[in-house]
Design an enzyme around this catalytic site. Sequence first.
Site, mmCIF file in Angstrom:
data_model
loop_
_atom_site.group_PDB
_atom_site.id
_atom_site.type_symbol
_atom_site.label_atom_id
_atom_site.label_comp_id
_atom_site.label_asym_id
_atom_site.label_seq_id
_atom_site.Cartn_x
_atom_site.Cartn_y
_atom_site.Cartn_z
ATOM 1 N N ALA A 165 0.825 -1.204 0.000
ATOM 2 C CA ALA A 165 0.000 0.000 0.000
ATOM 3 C C ALA A 165 0.861 1.256 0.000
ATOM 4 O O ALA A 165 0.602 2.203 -0.754
ATOM 5 C CB ALA A 165 -0.939 -0.007 1.205
ATOM 6 N N ASP A 166 1.889 1.283 0.830
ATOM 7 C CA ASP A 166 2.799 2.434 0.865
ATOM 8 C C ASP A 166 3.450 2.659 -0.498
ATOM 9 O O ASP A 166 3.458 3.778 -1.022
ATOM 10 C CB ASP A 166 3.904 2.195 1.897
ATOM 11 C CG ASP A 166 3.513 2.631 3.297
ATOM 12 O OD1 ASP A 166 2.571 3.424 3.435
ATOM 13 O OD2 ASP A 166 4.169 2.185 4.253
ATOM 14 N N LEU A 167 4.042 1.603 -1.027
ATOM 15 C CA LEU A 167 4.802 1.752 -2.268
ATOM 16 C C LEU A 167 3.917 2.130 -3.441
ATOM 17 O O LEU A 167 4.260 3.010 -4.248
ATOM 18 C CB LEU A 167 5.558 0.449 -2.570
ATOM 19 C CG LEU A 167 6.629 0.049 -1.551
ATOM 20 C CD1 LEU A 167 7.212 -1.308 -1.913
ATOM 21 C CD2 LEU A 167 7.728 1.095 -1.475
#
Length: 392
Positions: A165-167
């Site tokens: 999700a972050d990336l």
Amino acid sequence: MPKPLPLAHIKVLDLTRVRAGPTCVRQLADWGADVIKIEQPGRGGGQMGDARHGPDFQNLHRNKRSITLNLKAEAGRTAFLKLAEAADVIVENYRPEVKHRLGVDYETVRAINPAIVYASISGFGQDGPYGNLPGFDQVAQGMGGLMSITGLPGQGPVRAGIPVADLSAGLFAALGVMTALLGRTQTGEGQWIRTSLLEAQVTMLDFQAERWLLDNEVPPQAGNNHPTGIPTGVFATKDGHINIAATGDAIYKRFCTVMGREDWLTDPRYATPARRSVNRDAMNAEIEAITRTRTSRGWIEAFNDASVPAGYIYAIDEVFADPQVKHLGMAAPAKHPVLGDIELVAQPIKMSGAEFSIRTPTPELGEHTEEVLAEYGYKSADIDALRAAGAI
């Protein structure tokens, strides 16, 4: 002289922390943008549990300059807005209300610089019932459905081994910034770009999400089996495990030949994709009884010779020892004043007119504060005054 990098004319103010925001800005910095990383005096913008000289921080913040600026101090906010007047891009990943409380939000900046491209990354969006909740990758993986389809059938929810999700939120934000910059060449005006961990994670579900939206099918955990392409999965060999992906009629025929099981082409249990889906477990067991008789290398070479997709399953050290990974230059060299000669993860993009490199390692906290402020017209006495006011 080497050609200038594609984004060498772009100035970026980087207000990001942790991972999603820095992932976005890294794309801009790596392709030549003049990125000024703005950090809290005395604290910086470190990663969770990772020191400034640790692998995470070093990999995320290369090719940038660092200044310290206390945005809670009026003199610090004034200095930021002075920098913003000449900036092309601002990226932040505060909780939505924080930028407004600090007075560095899009509308404030737009009033002095209508051409600004302002990117905001949050956990759940800029508004709505969850808008001001704190965001975290694993929470977004769970709420975005990824953990429900990761892992072995019946195992219970499993997080992915990387912060998906972050990336992906960072990469989508970078794509949004690039799109807005292109649009600005036609209109002369900037835009406010918004994305979130939750939106990015739902988007990354891709065909798994569409199975629900189109057919009302809730995808289950499938472990190492591909959800729809059969036979595709992990199979034990004499000395380890390999991946095999034998979907599509032509590849399946070649696969059966390599396995010495041409009878699978006419066996009513396996002759069609639909029948292979129904009898997946039985087929996998028959495949693995054969793959266990030879080494991983032996099978990979045989499948490659027959143009059947197959590959090793590497530990991370084996990834970087692989000859193709070396050929692609995925470990980029850098010289760090404290750490010495190091390697960082390279860009996966190749361009015919520009070459990626680690031009400068991750800066020390505030390493370029005086240099940058001088570029924006601050005299030595002005900088001393900012320091005395606790603004830098």
